[in-house]
Write an enzyme that holds these catalytic residues in place. Structure first.
Site, PDB file in Angstrom:
ATOM      1  N   THR A   1      29.549   7.255  -1.986  1.00 47.32           N
ATOM      2  CA  THR A   1      30.509   7.733  -2.985  1.00 47.32           C
ATOM      3  C   THR A   1      31.270   6.547  -3.535  1.00 47.32           C
ATOM      4  O   THR A   1      31.566   5.612  -2.781  1.00 47.32           O
ATOM      5  CB  THR A   1      31.537   8.677  -2.301  1.00 47.32           C
ATOM      6  OG1 THR A   1      30.853   9.808  -1.805  1.00 47.32           O
ATOM      7  CG2 THR A   1      32.646   9.116  -3.240  1.00 47.32           C
TER       8      THR A   1
ATOM      9  N   SER B   1      23.282   7.185  -5.707  1.00 45.93           N
ATOM     10  CA  SER B   1      24.188   8.082  -4.978  1.00 45.93           C
ATOM     11  C   SER B   1      25.403   8.496  -5.794  1.00 45.93           C
ATOM     12  O   SER B   1      26.191   9.314  -5.348  1.00 45.93           O
ATOM     13  CB  SER B   1      24.636   7.437  -3.671  1.00 45.93           C
ATOM     14  OG  SER B   1      25.361   6.256  -3.930  1.00 45.93           O
TER      15      SER B   1
ATOM     16  N   ARG C   1      25.848  23.033  -1.750  1.00 47.09           N
ATOM     17  CA  ARG C   1      26.672  22.321  -0.767  1.00 47.09           C
ATOM     18  C   ARG C   1      27.716  21.459  -1.502  1.00 47.09           C
ATOM     19  O   ARG C   1      27.402  20.754  -2.449  1.00 47.09           O
ATOM     20  CB  ARG C   1      25.783  21.431   0.101  1.00 47.09           C
ATOM     21  CG  ARG C   1      26.534  20.588   1.143  1.00 47.09           C
ATOM     22  CD  ARG C   1      26.827  19.180   0.642  1.00 47.09           C
ATOM     23  NE  ARG C   1      27.316  18.292   1.696  1.00 47.09           N
ATOM     24  CZ  ARG C   1      27.725  17.049   1.484  1.00 47.09           C
ATOM     25  NH1 ARG C   1      27.709  16.542   0.263  1.00 47.09           N
ATOM     26  NH2 ARG C   1      28.146  16.297   2.471  1.00 47.09           N
TER      27      ARG C   1
ATOM     28  N   GLY D   1      30.878   8.520   3.264  1.00 46.74           N
ATOM     29  CA  GLY D   1      30.191   8.767   4.522  1.00 46.74           C
ATOM     30  C   GLY D   1      29.776  10.217   4.577  1.00 46.74           C
ATOM     31  O   GLY D   1      29.627  10.866   3.536  1.00 46.74           O
TER      32      GLY D   1
END
Ligand code: ASP
Length: 315
Positions: free
Chosen positions: A164, A62, A192, A216
């Protein structure tokens, strides 16, 4: 909130280095940031070097170039950095094929008159700055994405496909800086941009007060300038943990989604050396590092009963 967190609150003394970051994977970044400060490098070096460790971790799906691709099979990354002493900031969004977006964000801040560069402009700038880049083989990534996910899901929020690193540093002089980096929401629509590179949303630093960072579902963070809100609550005197909870409470009072579905998590530290974290659901873990210890802690979990009549939390 656990007693461990309560007791650790008192551990952090003003003007001893304190590094707070999101998730257990932030811990290695914290430790690098502390080492950087110990080597007498700057506050911004500590933030950048700390986040680079997380970006370089190939097992992290991520953050960094190994993060999850978007619906077109391309990894588009977001990052920003903010310096308390001069209130300067830099950010890159939807950048492709750059190994260290946090460094690109810092270069935007230091080497351009701008705050934010996006897309191909950001990539070209980073390459011109000599940052490590790789060719984006979107075809291959796209195939991998399809194999792993079975289908791209740009409009629904599949579980556990985003996170993140937001990393906040308080140095021995009492100055504060922070940064964040992410590949964002796996399967997102191309182009995005999430909350992470938006100053005030995914990150905010006020050298007079403190700093906050988010992880989140970015769409639920950026509509409320949520990290700015956390810092503003700390300005009013709230403890960082209470400021995080009150921000979640305020958003939750407005937003029709259930608190669990909001997927909001914040970390914060203040100028006095206090720190805290909270999530709209349970299980948000964060990392805290001082010269004495480096630990993963559980953030406070928001519950609906925390919402007061004005939408704030009642504690
Ligand atoms: N906030 C990030 C985004 O929406 C992802 C995360 O932190 O989970 O891009």
């Amino acid at each position: 909130m656990g007693t461990t967190v309560q007791s650790l609150r008192a551990e952090a003394l003003p003007h001893q280095p304190l590094i707070v970051s999101t998730w257990p994977f932030g811990k290695a970044g914290n430790e690098k940031a502390l080492e950087t400060l110990n080597n007498k490098d700057s506050l911004l070096d500590a933030v950048e070097q700390g986040i680079r460790v997380v970006e370089a971790d190939e097992t992290n799906r991520s953050v960094g170039i190994s993060g999850l691709p978007n619906a077109a099979g391309v990894v588009q990354q977001d990052a920003c950095i903010m310096n308390g002493p001069d209130h300067n900031a830099g950010s890159v969004a939807a950048i492709e094929g750059i190994l260290h977006p946090i460094t690109a964000a810092r270069r935007v801040m230091e080497n351009t008159p701008h705050v934010m560069l996006v897309g191909d402009g950001a990539r070209q700038f980073a390459i011109k700055e000599g940052l490590e880049s790789m060719k984006v083989d979107s075809q291959k990534l796209h195939q991998e994405w399809h194999q792993k996910q079975n289908k791209p899901a740009p409009t629904e929020r599949p579980k556990d496909n985003h996170d993140t690193v937001a990393l906040l540093v308080l140095d021995t002089k009492g100055d504060i800086a922070g940064g964040c980096s992410t590949s964002g929401w796996g399967g997102k629509l191309p182009g995005r941009v999430g909350d992470s590179p938006i100053i005030g949303s995914g990150l905010y630093v006020d050298n007079e007060v403190g700093a906050a960072g988010a992880t989140g579902l970015g769409e639920n963070v950026m509509r409320y300038c949520a990290s700015f809100m956390v810092v503003e609550y700390m300005r009013q005197g709230l403890h960082p943990e209470e400021a995080c909870l009150k921000t979640i409470a305020r958003i939750s009072a407005i937003d029709p989604k259930s608190a669990e579905d909001l997927h909001l998590n914040f970390v914060a530290l203040d100028k006095k050396g206090r720190f805290g974290a909270a999530g709209s659901g349970s299980g948000f873990q964060y990392s805290v590092t001082t010269p004495d210890s480096s630990k993963v802690l559980e953030g406070a979990a928001f519950t609906k009963k925390d919402v007061g009549p004005e939408g704030g939390n009642t504690k």
